[in-house]
Design an enzyme around this catalytic site. Structure first.
Site, PDB file in Angstrom:
ATOM      1  N   TYR A  12      -0.125   4.286   4.078  1.00  0.00           N
ATOM      2  CA  TYR A  12      -0.992   3.093   4.093  1.00  0.00           C
ATOM      3  C   TYR A  12      -1.262   2.702   5.537  1.00  0.00           C
ATOM      4  O   TYR A  12      -0.314   2.546   6.325  1.00  0.00           O
ATOM      5  CB  TYR A  12      -0.333   1.922   3.343  1.00  0.00           C
ATOM      6  CG  TYR A  12      -0.232   2.239   1.864  1.00  0.00           C
ATOM      7  CD1 TYR A  12      -1.308   2.010   1.016  1.00  0.00           C
ATOM      8  CD2 TYR A  12       0.914   2.838   1.338  1.00  0.00           C
ATOM      9  CE1 TYR A  12      -1.245   2.367  -0.330  1.00  0.00           C
ATOM     10  CE2 TYR A  12       0.990   3.188  -0.004  1.00  0.00           C
ATOM     11  CZ  TYR A  12      -0.102   2.955  -0.833  1.00  0.00           C
ATOM     12  OH  TYR A  12      -0.046   3.316  -2.157  1.00  0.00           O
ATOM     13  N   SER A  13      -2.536   2.540   5.875  1.00  0.00           N
ATOM     14  CA  SER A  13      -2.893   2.073   7.217  1.00  0.00           C
ATOM     15  C   SER A  13      -2.351   0.663   7.394  1.00  0.00           C
ATOM     16  O   SER A  13      -2.461  -0.163   6.478  1.00  0.00           O
ATOM     17  CB  SER A  13      -4.413   1.997   7.386  1.00  0.00           C
ATOM     18  OG  SER A  13      -5.018   3.208   7.055  1.00  0.00           O
ATOM     19  N   CYS A  31     -13.014   4.553   8.613  1.00  0.00           N
ATOM     20  CA  CYS A  31     -11.790   4.517   7.804  1.00  0.00           C
ATOM     21  C   CYS A  31     -12.130   4.080   6.382  1.00  0.00           C
ATOM     22  O   CYS A  31     -12.889   3.129   6.161  1.00  0.00           O
ATOM     23  CB  CYS A  31     -10.765   3.569   8.422  1.00  0.00           C
ATOM     24  SG  CYS A  31      -9.148   3.732   7.648  1.00  0.00           S
ATOM     25  N   GLU A  55     -10.393   8.456   9.825  1.00  0.00           N
ATOM     26  CA  GLU A  55      -9.244   8.493   8.912  1.00  0.00           C
ATOM     27  C   GLU A  55      -9.774   8.250   7.496  1.00  0.00           C
ATOM     28  O   GLU A  55     -10.041   7.121   7.102  1.00  0.00           O
ATOM     29  CB  GLU A  55      -8.217   7.421   9.259  1.00  0.00           C
ATOM     30  CG  GLU A  55      -6.977   7.565   8.386  1.00  0.00           C
ATOM     31  CD  GLU A  55      -5.721   7.280   9.178  1.00  0.00           C
ATOM     32  OE1 GLU A  55      -5.177   8.229   9.787  1.00  0.00           O
ATOM     33  OE2 GLU A  55      -5.307   6.117   9.216  1.00  0.00           O
ATOM     34  N   TYR A  70      -9.305   9.109   3.341  1.00  0.00           N
ATOM     35  CA  TYR A  70      -8.264   9.517   2.391  1.00  0.00           C
ATOM     36  C   TYR A  70      -8.759   9.486   0.957  1.00  0.00           C
ATOM     37  O   TYR A  70      -9.846   9.018   0.702  1.00  0.00           O
ATOM     38  CB  TYR A  70      -7.023   8.626   2.543  1.00  0.00           C
ATOM     39  CG  TYR A  70      -7.290   7.139   2.678  1.00  0.00           C
ATOM     40  CD1 TYR A  70      -7.493   6.324   1.564  1.00  0.00           C
ATOM     41  CD2 TYR A  70      -7.335   6.528   3.947  1.00  0.00           C
ATOM     42  CE1 TYR A  70      -7.732   4.960   1.699  1.00  0.00           C
ATOM     43  CE2 TYR A  70      -7.571   5.168   4.091  1.00  0.00           C
ATOM     44  CZ  TYR A  70      -7.765   4.385   2.961  1.00  0.00           C
ATOM     45  OH  TYR A  70      -7.993   3.041   3.107  1.00  0.00           O
TER      46      TYR A  70
END
Ligand code: FAD
Length: 377
Positions: free
Chosen positions: A154-155, A335, A375, A377
């Site tokens: 988790y960012s 992101c 980033e 995901y």
């Protein structure tokens, strides 16, 4: 207390005593301060949170600029390291942290829930803005009986000082993964995401096993305080940018006096799904020359062709400016879900072609110059 210029007057104001529970973590009440409206930018729901912040001090840059307060952060040793901390805690020996609070960030019309989760690591798992924590949910890995679940990343959605400015917490922005049967359209809880539901269901005081911090790609380059940072987020992809922006605009960090341009694009479904909107709106008001914020609400706004408004449509709208800023050395960050990147890349390619440029060449140059940070995901 941080040093202030001779012409400025330092004023300390206790925070956290007059803040009411609201939907978003950062929905705030305005306080009246020396005759000026002063938004404390910290809405803190839980008693624990209020107690932790009661003694926190805010520095106002000057009485005249009372609307631009910055918060004193500690410990200053968090600025000392030359390299970011990496994998201090590994999956085999995770750190057991404590949940401080879990708050839903979205309104009733948002499709799906996203929570802001504050985790107390006691100062033992320091991190830098843009890094991630790993979380090991409790229970057994269904694919490896007897073994723990795999780590989920988790960012981190706070600056290194955390939401209480004391370097002891990290915040996550977690979307609850819910499984809907494609045939019936009904939720099947047995297939819901393990870790996101564990996090969103957890209660203050619960224990949580964390690993990390990890990741270097989204670290905020601070060599040039006048740099331009263009941030493109979809949904929970906002997390690292919230951390950057708190460091730039909310905290009094002696080693980083940001005076460049931060331009945030956030894509979500509708206005009820906006994340940390009050916090960002406050930066717009306080730092109009240093902060820009564009929202793409796919289910509420239309793009110029009459279709849904996605972040790439906003990028296209401002493509001339963005290309110029990139040519001048701006950093650009992306992101969010992996699905965001193809549409964005296509838009950049189309825009580059219209300008008679090769996107492939431009992209490889941006990567070479370390201006391009992704980033997904
Ligand atoms: P899992 O249990 O891993 O399940 C994954 C998906 O499969 C879920 O949608 C679940 O509903 C579905 N599923 C489960 N069982 C079945 C089945 N039998 N059949 C079909 N489908 C099934 N997420 C965030 O919310 N915020 C962040 O800031 C964030 N940052 C990230 C940063 C990085 C670098 C990475 C790599 C990922 C990040 N993620 C983030 C994603 C996060 O790591 C998890 O992948 C996410 O929370 C889902 O994990 P989970 O354990 O809830 O779901």
């Amino acid at each position: 207390m941080a040093q202030l210029a001779a012409s400025q007057v330092a004023v300390s104001v206790p925070v956290g005593s007059d803040l009411s529970t609201r939907r978003s973590v950062l929905k705030t009440n305005n306080l009246n301060f020396h005759g000026k409206s002063w938004a404390p930018f910290l809405s803190l729901e839980s008693k624990t949170t209020n107690a932790r912040l009661r003694n926190k001090q805010i520095i106002c840059q000057s009485v005249q600029q009372a609307s631009v307060p910055k918060v004193v952060v500690s410990p200053s040793s968090l600025e000392d390291a030359k390299e970011p901390p990496l994998n201090t805690y590994k999956p085999k020996e995770p750190y057991t942290a404590t949940i401080v609070s879990v708050e839903s960030l979205v309104g009733p019309k948002a499709p799906g829930e996203t929570c802001h989760i504050v985790i107390d690591h006691g100062g033992n798992v320091p991190y830098w803005e843009g890094q991630s924590y790993g979380v090991i949910p409790p229970g057994e890995n269904p694919k490896k009986p007897g073994a723990p679940h795999n780590v989920r990343l988790y960012s981190i959605a706070s600056s290194r000082y955390g939401d209480f400015f004391d370097g002891k917490t990290a915040s996550l922005c977690v979307r609850r993964a819910v499984y809907y049967d494609p045939e019936t359209g009904k939720e099947n809880p047995s297939k819901n995401g393990v870790c996101s539901n564990f996090l969103c269901n957890s209660k203050p005081g619960d224990k949580i096993r964390v690993t990390g911090p990890s990741g270097k790609i989204m670290l905020l380059p601070e060599d040039n305080p006048n740099a331009t940072h263009i941030m493109i987020a979809t949904g929970t992809g906002i997390a690292p940018f919230r951390g950057y922006l708190r460091r730039m605009f909310m905290e009094s960090v002696p080693t980083f006096k940001f005076n460049g341009l931060a331009w945030l694009f956030l894509g979500v479904a509708n206005s009820d799904s906006l994340l940390y909107d009050d916090e960002f709106t406050k930066y717009l008001k306080d730092y109009p020359d240093n902060f820009r914020f564009d929202r793409a609400l796919s289910r509420e706004q239309k793009n110029k062709s009459g279709g849904k408004m996605y972040v790439q449509d906003k990028i296209e709208e401002y493509s001339d400016e963005i290309c110029k800023l990139l040519d001048d050395g701006a950093h650009i960050y992306f992101c969010g879900l992996k699905g965001m990147m193809p549409g964005i890349q296509e838009t950049f390619k189309r825009v580059a072609e219209q300008r008679g440029e090769s996107w492939e060449q431009k992209l490889s140059q941006l990567k070479k110059n370390k201006q391009w940070h992704v980033e997904a995901y």
